[in-house]
Write an enzyme that holds these catalytic residues in place. Structure first.
Site, PDB file in Angstrom:
ATOM      1  N   HIS A 184     -12.591   0.515  -4.708  1.00 59.60           N
ATOM      2  CA  HIS A 184     -11.641  -0.355  -5.400  1.00 59.60           C
ATOM      3  C   HIS A 184     -12.284  -1.661  -5.838  1.00 59.60           C
ATOM      4  O   HIS A 184     -11.716  -2.737  -5.660  1.00 59.60           O
ATOM      5  CB  HIS A 184     -10.420  -0.620  -4.500  1.00 59.60           C
ATOM      6  N   HIS A 219      -5.856  -7.275   4.558  1.00 62.35           N
ATOM      7  CA  HIS A 219      -6.658  -6.345   3.755  1.00 62.35           C
ATOM      8  C   HIS A 219      -6.387  -4.918   4.219  1.00 62.35           C
ATOM      9  O   HIS A 219      -5.707  -4.157   3.553  1.00 62.35           O
ATOM     10  CB  HIS A 219      -8.134  -6.703   3.862  1.00 62.35           C
ATOM     11  N   ILE A 253       6.363  -8.439   3.832  1.00 57.12           N
ATOM     12  CA  ILE A 253       6.617  -7.019   4.054  1.00 57.12           C
ATOM     13  C   ILE A 253       5.363  -6.258   3.651  1.00 57.12           C
ATOM     14  O   ILE A 253       4.980  -6.236   2.482  1.00 57.12           O
ATOM     15  CB  ILE A 253       7.839  -6.545   3.249  1.00 57.12           C
ATOM     16  N   PHE A 256       3.334  -3.899   0.127  1.00 55.11           N
ATOM     17  CA  PHE A 256       3.846  -4.270  -1.194  1.00 55.11           C
ATOM     18  C   PHE A 256       2.995  -5.375  -1.796  1.00 55.11           C
ATOM     19  O   PHE A 256       2.497  -6.256  -1.095  1.00 55.11           O
ATOM     20  CB  PHE A 256       5.298  -4.737  -1.090  1.00 55.11           C
ATOM     21  N   HIS A 258      -0.082  -6.564  -4.862  1.00 50.07           N
ATOM     22  CA  HIS A 258      -1.527  -6.378  -5.004  1.00 50.07           C
ATOM     23  C   HIS A 258      -2.082  -7.498  -5.868  1.00 50.07           C
ATOM     24  O   HIS A 258      -1.446  -7.918  -6.835  1.00 50.07           O
ATOM     25  CB  HIS A 258      -1.832  -5.013  -5.640  1.00 50.07           C
ATOM     26  N   ASP A 309      -0.855   1.719   0.419  1.00 56.70           N
ATOM     27  CA  ASP A 309      -0.658   1.746   1.869  1.00 56.70           C
ATOM     28  C   ASP A 309       0.764   2.142   2.249  1.00 56.70           C
ATOM     29  O   ASP A 309       0.987   2.706   3.325  1.00 56.70           O
ATOM     30  CB  ASP A 309      -0.982   0.377   2.468  1.00 56.70           C
TER      31      ASP A 309
END
Length: 373
Positions: A184, A219, A253, A256, A258, A309
């Protein structure tokens, strides 16, 4: 004097060039191949080979790569003894960090040519699942299981962990998550590995730097936290009420948002329908309802999309995997991407040494201790 460019967290700053992956709003690609195509048609071994070598393998090259992985999988007795001696309460990522560092002492590869670096990367790629599985077995009061040559990377990981050949569905799902997690671009752990490499440190040290960075909850670890959250609720209504209150309280939370993707994570969209199908097969409709209650509430109230995730946590749960190995499994995948970046940095190196913006006191004279205060 040129104007200083500063952004907290290096957000939006171009810190280097790479030919390994590109992360854009509308695409994620490994060496030019879209993640959607790799997820549908490739295996993790193919994707790992692509990242390390730069091209997809031929049939013979893939066969040789798999055979080399099999050669490297068995851990030295000294490494197994160390894993066994680590306190039971140590997190899985700590165990993996120590295990990879120790494995480096027993590396059979010498030299720093591109070929040697790729072989060393293949060695690390092979032993990470062995470390994860050995720790799992010891915690269960059992001895490690020797690897079974010929199994895929995903199947081997499950076989060494549970001492039985996994089913096709579990193998395919784990293989898929390994492909999705493999690379990534300049994320925090990859950048840490490149910084380490830029000092001309060794590959094992750079991988350990990556593991230590991925351990941080901002991370890695979000897949574990997402599943912990989903598992707290007995109904969609309960989950929705909690989520609304969490948003009001500005509670983070996990799973959620990026830094790059503002319109949604391509990887999450690939994995989610397979997770939902697996849940329905396992009679876990309540889990699906809770999952969507949280996801939909976050988006409706905040406009924030899930990342990979969020569906990965329940996917691993439905496969019967213990929470403590969720992030280590991330490493079992991402070590391929880290290694590709380590090799790229090493072969085109300039030490990474950014500047800081000083915000402390101005220059001042030293004051003798008897005149202070």
């Amino acid at each position: 004097m040129a104007e200083e460019l500063y952004r907290p967290g290096l957000e939006g700053i171009i810190a280097g060039e790479t030919s390994i992956a590109t992360v854009e709003q509308d695409s994620l690609a490994y060496r030019g191949y879209r993640i959607e195509q790799l997820a549908e048609h490739s295996s993790f071994e193919e994707s790992a080979y692509l990242l390390l070598h730069g091209e997809l393998p031929t049939a013979d090259e893939l066969k040789s790569f798999k055979a080399r992985l099999d050669e490297f999988r068995k851990l030295p007795a000294e490494v197994l003894a160390t894993i066994k001696a680590i306190p039971r309460g140590a997190p899985g990522m700590d165990v993996l960090r120590t295990g990879v560092s120790m494995v480096g002492h027993f590396s059979p590869i010498t030299g720093d040519s591109r070929e040697a670096l790729i072989d060393r990367a293949t060695h690390v790629l092979a032993v990470v699942p062995s470390i994860i599985a050995a720790r799992l077995r010891y915690l269960d009061g059992k001895e490690p299981v020797d690897p079974q040559p010929g199994l895929s990377h995903a199947a081997q990981t499950l076989y060494m962990s549970f001492a039985k050949e996994p089913g096709d569905l579990e193998t395919r799902l784990l293989d898929l998550t390994l492909i999705l997690y493999a690379e990534h671009e300049f994320n925090a752990s990859t950048f840490a590995a490149r910084v380490c490499t830029s000092t001309l440190s060794d590959l094992y040290s750079a991988i350990v730097a990556g593991i230590g960075t991925l351990k941080g909850p901002l991370h890695g670890g979000a897949n574990e936290e997402a599943m912990k959250l989903i598992g707290r609720f007995k109904s969609a209504e309960e989950a929705k009420a909690w989520t609304e209150q969490a948003i009001e309280n500005k509670t983070k939370i996990m799973g959620f948002g990026h830094r790059v993707y503002k319109n949604g994570d391509h990887r999450a969209r690939i994995l989610e329908p397979l997770m939902v199908d697996l849940a329905k097969q396992r009679g876990q409709q309540t889990l699906v309802d809770v999952y969507f209650a949280i996801k939909n509430t976050v988006f409706e109230r905040k406009g924030i999309h899930m990342n990979v995730d969020y569906p990965c946590g329940p996917t691993y749960y439905l496969m019967g995997l213990p929470l403590d190995i969720y992030t280590p499994l991330f490493v079992a995948s991402r070590v391929s991407g880290w290694s590709a970046h380590i090799i790229e940095q090493y072969l085109n190196n300039r030490i990474i040494r950014p500047r800081s913006r000083y915000v402390g006191p101005p220059l001042r004279d030293y004051v003798p201790i008897d005149k202070r205060g």
